[in-house]
Design a protein around this motif. Sequence first.
Motif, PDB file in Angstrom:
ATOM      1  N   LEU A 104       0.908  -1.305  -0.113  1.00  0.00           N
ATOM      2  CA  LEU A 104      -0.116   0.047  -0.110  1.00  0.00           C
ATOM      3  C   LEU A 104       0.875   1.324  -0.067  1.00  0.00           C
ATOM      4  CD1 LEU A 104      -2.542  -1.128   2.497  1.00  0.00           C
ATOM      5  CD2 LEU A 104      -2.901  -1.051   0.031  1.00  0.00           C
ATOM      6  N   PRO A 105       0.327   2.389  -0.661  1.00  0.00           N
ATOM      7  CA  PRO A 105       1.027   3.426  -0.626  1.00  0.00           C
ATOM      8  C   PRO A 105       1.733   4.071   0.702  1.00  0.00           C
ATOM      9  CG  PRO A 105      -1.082   3.860  -1.725  1.00  0.00           C
ATOM     10  CD  PRO A 105      -0.956   2.247  -1.169  1.00  0.00           C
ATOM     11  N   GLU A 106       0.889   3.902   1.791  1.00  0.00           N
ATOM     12  CA  GLU A 106       1.156   4.323   2.870  1.00  0.00           C
ATOM     13  C   GLU A 106       2.051   3.386   3.716  1.00  0.00           C
ATOM     14  OE1 GLU A 106      -2.044   6.123   5.009  1.00  0.00           O
ATOM     15  OE2 GLU A 106      -2.324   7.704   3.256  1.00  0.00           O
ATOM     16  N   SER A 107       2.187   2.337   3.249  1.00  0.00           N
ATOM     17  CA  SER A 107       2.946   1.024   3.835  1.00  0.00           C
ATOM     18  C   SER A 107       2.014   0.651   5.193  1.00  0.00           C
ATOM     19  CB  SER A 107       4.276   1.444   4.527  1.00  0.00           C
ATOM     20  OG  SER A 107       5.086   2.219   3.580  1.00  0.00           O
ATOM     21  N   GLY A 108       0.765   0.818   5.056  1.00  0.00           N
ATOM     22  CA  GLY A 108      -0.066   0.312   6.075  1.00  0.00           C
ATOM     23  C   GLY A 108      -1.406   0.738   5.615  1.00  0.00           C
ATOM     24  N   ALA A 109      -2.379   0.302   6.403  1.00  0.00           N
ATOM     25  CA  ALA A 109      -3.829   0.689   6.566  1.00  0.00           C
ATOM     26  C   ALA A 109      -4.471   0.441   7.652  1.00  0.00           C
ATOM     27  CB  ALA A 109      -4.598   0.262   5.331  1.00  0.00           C
ATOM     28  N   TRP A 110      -5.720   1.267   8.040  1.00  0.00           N
ATOM     29  CA  TRP A 110      -6.420   1.016   9.325  1.00  0.00           C
ATOM     30  C   TRP A 110      -7.335  -0.074   8.991  1.00  0.00           C
ATOM     31  CZ3 TRP A 110      -5.130   3.059  13.636  1.00  0.00           C
ATOM     32  CH2 TRP A 110      -4.214   4.171  13.589  1.00  0.00           C
ATOM     33  N   HIS A 111      -7.385  -1.082   9.751  1.00  0.00           N
ATOM     34  CA  HIS A 111      -8.369  -2.252   9.585  1.00  0.00           C
ATOM     35  C   HIS A 111      -9.354  -2.456  10.682  1.00  0.00           C
ATOM     36  CE1 HIS A 111      -6.281  -4.571   6.222  1.00  0.00           C
ATOM     37  NE2 HIS A 111      -5.157  -3.190   6.719  1.00  0.00           N
ATOM     38  N   SER A 112     -10.636  -2.550  10.485  1.00  0.00           N
ATOM     39  CA  SER A 112     -11.449  -2.901  11.481  1.00  0.00           C
ATOM     40  C   SER A 112     -12.581  -4.015  11.040  1.00  0.00           C
ATOM     41  CB  SER A 112     -12.213  -1.618  11.971  1.00  0.00           C
ATOM     42  OG  SER A 112     -12.938  -1.135  10.611  1.00  0.00           O
ATOM     43  N   GLN A 113     -13.151  -4.312  12.033  1.00  0.00           N
ATOM     44  CA  GLN A 113     -14.426  -5.493  11.862  1.00  0.00           C
ATOM     45  C   GLN A 113     -15.588  -4.859  11.797  1.00  0.00           C
ATOM     46  OE1 GLN A 113     -12.971  -8.576  11.629  1.00  0.00           O
ATOM     47  NE2 GLN A 113     -11.078  -7.922  11.962  1.00  0.00           N
ATOM     48  N   TRP A 114     -16.750  -5.278  11.114  1.00  0.00           N
ATOM     49  CA  TRP A 114     -17.921  -4.781  10.954  1.00  0.00           C
ATOM     50  C   TRP A 114     -19.066  -5.698  11.090  1.00  0.00           C
ATOM     51  CZ3 TRP A 114     -21.162  -5.552   7.030  1.00  0.00           C
ATOM     52  CH2 TRP A 114     -20.583  -5.906   5.722  1.00  0.00           C
ATOM     53  N   PHE A 130     -21.402  -8.998   7.209  1.00  0.00           N
ATOM     54  CA  PHE A 130     -20.194  -8.956   8.219  1.00  0.00           C
ATOM     55  C   PHE A 130     -19.076  -9.068   7.266  1.00  0.00           C
ATOM     56  CE2 PHE A 130     -19.498 -13.451   8.354  1.00  0.00           C
ATOM     57  CZ  PHE A 130     -20.709 -13.947   8.513  1.00  0.00           C
ATOM     58  N   GLY A 131     -18.114  -8.348   8.031  1.00  0.00           N
ATOM     59  CA  GLY A 131     -16.625  -8.477   7.157  1.00  0.00           C
ATOM     60  C   GLY A 131     -15.731  -7.550   7.964  1.00  0.00           C
ATOM     61  N   ARG A 132     -14.752  -6.983   7.002  1.00  0.00           N
ATOM     62  CA  ARG A 132     -13.704  -6.259   7.404  1.00  0.00           C
ATOM     63  C   ARG A 132     -13.664  -4.875   6.754  1.00  0.00           C
ATOM     64  NH1 ARG A 132     -11.461 -11.311   6.977  1.00  0.00           N
ATOM     65  NH2 ARG A 132     -10.636 -10.959   5.169  1.00  0.00           N
ATOM     66  N   TYR A 133     -13.289  -3.754   7.274  1.00  0.00           N
ATOM     67  CA  TYR A 133     -13.035  -2.605   6.492  1.00  0.00           C
ATOM     68  C   TYR A 133     -11.532  -2.291   6.541  1.00  0.00           C
ATOM     69  CZ  TYR A 133     -17.660  -0.897   7.623  1.00  0.00           C
ATOM     70  OH  TYR A 133     -19.246  -0.566   7.750  1.00  0.00           O
TER      71      TYR A 133
END
Lengths: 167, 443
Positions: A104-114, A130-133
Amino acid sequence: MKSISELDAAALLQREAALLDMQRWDDWLDLYEEDCLFWVPSWRDDHALIDNPRAEVSFLYLRGKTALAERVRRVVQGKSITTHPLPRTSHQVSLPIWLEDDRLPESGAWHSQWVSHQYDPRTSEQKMLFGRYRHAFSQRSDTWKIREKVVTLINDRIATVLDFYSV
Amino acid sequence: MNSSPRTSAAPAQPLLDDRPEDGVFRVHRSAFLDPRVFEMEQTRIFEGGWVFVGLASQLSKPHDFVTTTIGRQPILLMADEHGHMGAFFNSCRHRGMLLQPAPHGNRRVHVCRYHSWAYDSAGLNQHISEREQGRYLPGFQAEDHGLVPLPRFARYRDFLFASINPDVPELEDYLGEASHFLDLMSAQAPQGLEFLPGKVTYTFRGNWKLQIENALDMYHFSHVHVSYVELLKKRPLLPEMGGPPPTGAAEGEQGSFSFGNGHAVMWRSRSRASETLLAQRRERFAPHMSDAQLKWSGYGRNLTIFPNMQMVDNVTSMMLRVIHPLAPDLTEMRTYCLAPLGESPEEREARLRDYEDFFNPSGFATPDDNVVYEHSQDGLGAIGAGWTQGYARGMDRSDLPARNPYQDELGLNEAAWTVGPRSLGDETCFHDAYRTWARLLAG
C-alpha cells in the motif's frame, strides 16, 4: 505514514456508522474526500478476493465522491422500488488497528471489523452482513476525511440487494 | 415472508389457459406458489432436459474443473489430460459423498475426503483404498467404479449444456433457431467468450419464472428502471461508452422471436452505446461476421435459453445469468460478466463498470427487479383474485405484415415473432416458455 491517531481514526469510523444508521446521508458524504474510493470487491475464490478492479468484477467500485453522491441521490429521490422502504440498519464497527502492508502507498492501512444488521419494516425480515473494512484517511485543514474505504464482505451471497448503506 | 404452502388435493387445473382461437393466454397464480408444481419443475424440467452448465473457456486447460448443479443434483465438469471435456455427477461411487466441493480449479486427481477413493480428470477410478484387504466379492471387482457421466453433454459454440435425462433431442435440435442468437454472441468473441473473475451470486424471494418473464419484458423498463435512466441523464456523456438509453424519435424498434422449446429473444434496435464504442468493437469482430450479424451486434438483445440461462447484451456490456430455483418462493441467481477474450485493458475496464452499474445486485437495475419479484410473489398470493392479465400485450397482430421484415437476414424460418415501437412491450414472447413448461409438466 500512520499520522492519524488511533483515537481520531476510531472516532471517524464510529461517526460514519452512526451517520449511515441515522440516514444522515449528506453528513455521511461529507466524511469523504473528493477523489475517494469506495470499493467492495467480490471473491475470486474461497479465500481470495479479486485484486484488480480493472479486470475483475466488483460488487461496488465507486471512484470519486460524485459516484457516492449518485447512490445517495437514488436513496433520497425514492424513485427506485428498492428504497421503498429502505431497511433500518445498525452498524457495529470495532476499534481500528494499523497493520503494516508494503504493497500500500502508505505502507499500511487501518483495519476494522464490522457487522451490519438490517431489518425490513414491511416484511419483518432480518439479515446480517459482516466483514472487514480497510480505511485510509487524509487531513484537510483540521479535520480528517476518508480517502479510501475497501469493504471485505464475508457472507457474499446477496439477499436481493446490496448498497453502500448495507455494508 | 409469505411462504405458506398451498395444500389443495392437486395442482390447479389448468395451470395454463391457452386458447389462441379465443385470444386468451393466462397463467394460474398457483404456478408460482404451489410446492408440488415446484417439485414437478425440478424433476421434469431442470432434471429432465438440457440445461446450461458452463462456458467452454472455463475448461480451457487440461485438468480444469467446474462444479455446478442441475436441479438439485451436484455436477462436476472436467477437462482431461488431453483437454477433452466431460460432465459427471459430483458424487463418490463409494458412499455418494460430494467428491469435489470447490467451485472451480485445476486438479489431476480428485480424492474423496471420506475413504480416499480417487478419480482422474477423465472420471476414471484411480484408487480404491485398501482394496485387497477389503474382501470384496468378484461381482464388485467386475463393476466399473468411475464417476457416473451425465447421460448427455454437448457443446454449442462457447456454451456447454448437459442433461440428466438421456431421452432428449440432439442439442442443436433443442436450441433450434435460437442458435442464431448464440452464434451472434460467439461471433463477437473471435477468441472465445469468458466469464470475468469474481463470483456474484444472489437470491430473491420469488419464483424463478418471474425472472424468465422479466428478462423478455421491455414493458417494465421505463417504469421500474426510471431511477437508473435519470441517473444516466445526469452523468456526463462518456464518448467511449455512451449516454442514457435512447428515447423519443431515436428509440427505434423493438421486437421478439420465439423459437420453440421455451427459447426467446427480445431485441431493440438502439442501445446507449456511443458510436466510438460501436466502432471499437466492430474493428475487432467485423472480419468474423456476416453483414447481418454486424448489424444485429449493435442491437440490444435479451436471450433466454429455457429453462436456466439468460444472456443480456446491452451492447455496452454483456451478462449471462444462470437461474437456480431453490423453492417456489426462493431463487438463486448466478450472474457473470461475459466478455470476449483478448479485449484491451481499457475496453475491459469500461465494460466492467457498465456491467456492475446495471447488472449487479449492488447495481442500479437488478436490485429493482429483485424487489419487484418479491412484491409480485407476495401479490400473486392473492389466489382469490383469479387470473392475472399480464400476457396479453402484443396479441393483436392485425397491424403486422405477413412476414417478419428481418427473418430473412437472420436466416430464421420457423420462429414466431412480433415487431413494433419500443413502447410495444410485447408479452407474447413469454408464451412459448409457458407452453413448453406446461408440456413438460404434463409429462
